[in-house]
Design a protein around this motif. Structure first.
Motif, PDB file in Angstrom:
ATOM      1  N   ILE A  18      30.755 -19.789 -66.175  1.00 43.83           N
ATOM      2  CA  ILE A  18      31.659 -18.811 -65.538  1.00 43.83           C
ATOM      3  C   ILE A  18      31.857 -17.625 -66.478  1.00 43.83           C
ATOM      4  N   LYS A  19      32.130 -17.937 -67.769  1.00 40.17           N
ATOM      5  CA  LYS A  19      32.465 -16.854 -68.710  1.00 40.17           C
ATOM      6  C   LYS A  19      31.276 -15.941 -68.954  1.00 40.17           C
ATOM      7  N   GLU A  20      30.055 -16.512 -68.892  1.00 38.82           N
ATOM      8  CA  GLU A  20      28.848 -15.677 -69.087  1.00 38.82           C
ATOM      9  C   GLU A  20      28.347 -15.086 -67.763  1.00 38.82           C
ATOM     10  N   SER A  21      29.123 -15.279 -66.679  1.00 40.47           N
ATOM     11  CA  SER A  21      28.749 -14.807 -65.338  1.00 40.47           C
ATOM     12  C   SER A  21      27.397 -15.349 -64.871  1.00 40.47           C
ATOM     13  N   LYS A  22      27.034 -16.523 -65.353  1.00 42.26           N
ATOM     14  CA  LYS A  22      25.788 -17.127 -64.860  1.00 42.26           C
ATOM     15  C   LYS A  22      26.039 -17.839 -63.535  1.00 42.26           C
ATOM     16  N   VAL A  23      27.305 -18.184 -63.284  1.00 43.15           N
ATOM     17  CA  VAL A  23      27.723 -18.679 -61.972  1.00 43.15           C
ATOM     18  C   VAL A  23      28.860 -17.773 -61.516  1.00 43.15           C
ATOM     19  N   VAL A  24      28.775 -17.292 -60.275  1.00 43.18           N
ATOM     20  CA  VAL A  24      29.888 -16.496 -59.730  1.00 43.18           C
ATOM     21  C   VAL A  24      30.593 -17.344 -58.682  1.00 43.18           C
ATOM     22  N   TYR A  25      31.841 -16.995 -58.388  1.00 45.84           N
ATOM     23  CA  TYR A  25      32.595 -17.811 -57.439  1.00 45.84           C
ATOM     24  C   TYR A  25      33.365 -16.908 -56.502  1.00 45.84           C
ATOM     25  N   VAL A  26      33.150 -17.096 -55.195  1.00 41.60           N
ATOM     26  CA  VAL A  26      33.823 -16.265 -54.204  1.00 41.60           C
ATOM     27  C   VAL A  26      34.968 -17.065 -53.576  1.00 41.60           C
ATOM     28  N   ASP A  62      41.990 -18.898 -69.544  1.00 43.54           N
ATOM     29  CA  ASP A  62      41.316 -17.599 -69.618  1.00 43.54           C
ATOM     30  C   ASP A  62      40.353 -17.407 -68.448  1.00 43.54           C
ATOM     31  N   VAL A  63      40.579 -18.162 -67.384  1.00 46.78           N
ATOM     32  CA  VAL A  63      39.845 -18.000 -66.120  1.00 46.78           C
ATOM     33  C   VAL A  63      40.920 -17.947 -65.033  1.00 46.78           C
ATOM     34  N   PRO A  64      40.592 -17.406 -63.830  1.00 48.51           N
ATOM     35  CA  PRO A  64      41.647 -17.335 -62.802  1.00 48.51           C
ATOM     36  C   PRO A  64      42.202 -18.732 -62.479  1.00 48.51           C
ATOM     37  N   LEU A  65      43.526 -18.834 -62.400  1.00 54.37           N
ATOM     38  CA  LEU A  65      44.156 -20.149 -62.157  1.00 54.37           C
ATOM     39  C   LEU A  65      43.763 -20.740 -60.808  1.00 54.37           C
ATOM     40  N   SER A  66      43.534 -19.858 -59.819  1.00 53.91           N
ATOM     41  CA  SER A  66      43.156 -20.341 -58.485  1.00 53.91           C
ATOM     42  C   SER A  66      41.847 -21.131 -58.537  1.00 53.91           C
ATOM     43  N   TYR A  67      41.020 -20.917 -59.578  1.00 49.54           N
ATOM     44  CA  TYR A  67      39.744 -21.641 -59.681  1.00 49.54           C
ATOM     45  C   TYR A  67      39.966 -23.159 -59.748  1.00 49.54           C
TER      46      TYR A  67
END
Ligand code: NDP
Length: 337
Positions: free
Chosen positions: A296-304, A118-123
Motif C-alpha cells: 500500500i505504502k509503495e502504491s503497488k496495490v491501490v484500493y478503491v 499511517d494509512v487511512p483508518l477506513s482501510y
C-alpha cells in the motif's frame, strides 16, 4: 445514540425501507466489574454476508439480527472506556460492532487492535480487515498461483475482487475480471491493471464471452458470484485448474438457485474447487499485514472505496451492494475523527 435497526426479516433483495434509524441512549462508562469496552464507531463495513442475517431461513447458517436492536457488522472504532485488560481508552480497533454511534461490547476478545495509523483508518474495514484477508487466503492459499497462470475474477471491482486481481498481476498472472457496468470495467483495466475486463450485464452467453476473453482457458477462477458464471467457467477450465469458492452473491436473494450443470468438468480437468471462511484464518492476519502494508505504502496495490457519509445513509449503502451500486469497497463513515 442513533442506530440502524431491522424492521422485519426480508426475503429476496433487501430494501432501504427494511431498516430504520432510531434514537436510543447509552452510558459512555463501562460497568466496573465487567470485561467490556465502550466504542465510538468510526467506519462501518457493508458486507454481502449481512443479507443472511436479515433473513429468517429454515436452515440458518448464522444467527439472524434481533428485530428492534441495532444490526451488526465489521467496523473500525475508537475505545472510549475499557474494563478489559487488553484495551485502553483511545485504542483504535476493528471487529464486529453495532450500526450505531456508540457500542457497548461486553466481550471484545475478537477485536483486533490497530497498530498502523499511517494509512487511512477506513482501510481496516476493507483491505486491512476481513475482505483483505479473504482475498489473501483465497488467492495465495487456495489457488496456489503460478507465474503465467490465466486467472478470472468475478465481482472484480468489489472489496475482495479488486485485491485478488492486483495480487494476481503482482504474481505475474494474466488476469481477466467481470463487473456490472462500463465504468467498473474501465477501473479494472486502467486502475487495477487487469489485462481484460467485461461487463457481464452486456453478455447473453457467458461461455462465449469467456472463450473470447480467456481463449487459452482458465487456470484459476476466484468465484465471488456463483450461478451461471460458475457454470460457464466450468466449461473453460484448463487441466488442474483451481477454483476458490469465495462467495455466490448472484444466488443470495434467490429462492430457487440457478443450478450448476457443468460440475463434471471438474473430473475431466482434474480441477480443484475449494470453499473457505476468512474468519477461520485470522491467525494469519499478522503475516498478511507484513505483506500488504508495504504494498500500500509503495502504491503497488491501490484500493478503491465507496464512502457513504453518516448513519442516515447506511441502509442505502448496504442494500446497494446487492445491485452493484458500490464502486469498490462500500463503507459508511459515522463519527469521523
Ligand atoms: P463487493 O464489494 O464486491 O460488493 C458486492 C458486488 O457484487 C456488487 O458491487 C456487485 O458488483 C456484485 N453483485 C451483486 N449482485 C450480483 C449478481 N446477481 N451477479 C453478479 N454480481 C453481483 O463485495 P465483497 O467483495 O465484499 O464480496 C465478494 C464476494 O465474496 C461475495 O460473494 C461475498 O459473500 C464473498 N465473501 C466471502 C468471504 C469468505 O469468508 N468466504 C468473506 C467475504 C466476502 P457488479 O457491479 O459487478 O454486479
Amino acid at each position: 445514540n442513533m442506530k440502524v435497526v431491522l424492521k422485519h426479516y426480508v426475503s429476496g433483495s433487501p430494501q432501504e425501507t427494511d431498516m430504520h434509524l432510531t434514537a436510543g441512549t447509552i452510558k459512555l462508562k463501562v460497568p466496573k466489574d465487567s470485561n467490556s469496552i465502550i466504542l465510538k464507531n468510526l467506519y462501518l463495513s457493508c458486507d454481502p454476508y449481512m443479507i443472511f442475517k436479515m433473513m429468517k431461513l429454515e436452515r440458518q447458517l448464522t444467527d439472524p439480527y434481533v428485530l428492534g436492536s441495532p444490526i451488526t457488522g465489521y467496523g473500525v472504532a475508537k475505545v472510549l472506556d475499557s474494563a478489559h485488560p487488553g484495551f485502553a481508552k483511545d485504542d483504535l480497533v476493528w471487529g464486529i460492532t453495532g450500526w450505531e454511534e456508540y457500542s457497548l461490547i461486553s466481550d471484545p476478545k475478537n477485536f483486533f487492535k490497530i497498530q498502523h495509523t499511517d494509512v487511512p483508518l477506513s482501510y481496516y474495514a476493507g483491505i486491512l480487515g476481513m475482505p483483505g484477508i479473504t482475498a489473501y487466503i483465497g488467492f495465495y492459499e487456495l489457488c496456489a498461483p503460478k507465474k503465467g497462470d490465466y486467472v478470472f475474477v468475478s465481482a472484480a471491482c468489489g472489496a475482495v475482487g479488486q485485491l485478488v486481481g492486483q495480487f494476481a498481476k503482482l504474481h505475474g498472472c494474466h488476469v481477466v475480471g467481470s463487473a456490472g457496468s462500463p465504468e467498473k470495467v474501465g477501473i479494472l483495466k486502467n486502475k487495477f491493471g487487469f489485462d481484460e475486463a467485461f461487463n457481464y450485464k452486456d453478455e447473453p452467453d457467458f461461455d462465449a464471452t469467456l472463450k473470447r476473453h480467456c481463449p487459452e482457458g482458465i487456470d484459476i477462477y476466484f468465484d465471488n458470484v456463483g450461478g451461471k458464471m460458475l457454470d460457464a467457467v466450468l466449461l473453460n477450465l484448463r487441466p488442474h485448474a483451481r477454483i476458490a469458492v469465495c462467495g455466490m452473491i448472484s444466488q443470495y436473494n434467490r429462492e430457487q438457485p440457478d443450478g450448476v450443470q457443468n460440475l463434471s468438468s471438474m473430473v475431466s480437468k482434474e480441477a480443484r474447487m475449494q470453499g473457505y471462511l476468512a474468519t477461520n484464518y485470522y491467525h494469519l492476519y499478522p503475516k498478511y499485514l507484513e505483506m500488504i502494508l508495504p504494498l500500500i505504502k509503495e502504491s503497488k496495490v491501490v484500493y478503491v472505496e465507496d464512502v457513504a457519509d453518516g448513519l442516515e445513509n447506511a441502509p442505502k449503502a448496504l442494500v446497494g451492494i446487492f445491485s452493484g451500486r458500490n464502486i469498490g469497497k462500500q463503507v459508511v463513515a459515522v463519527n469521523c475523527l
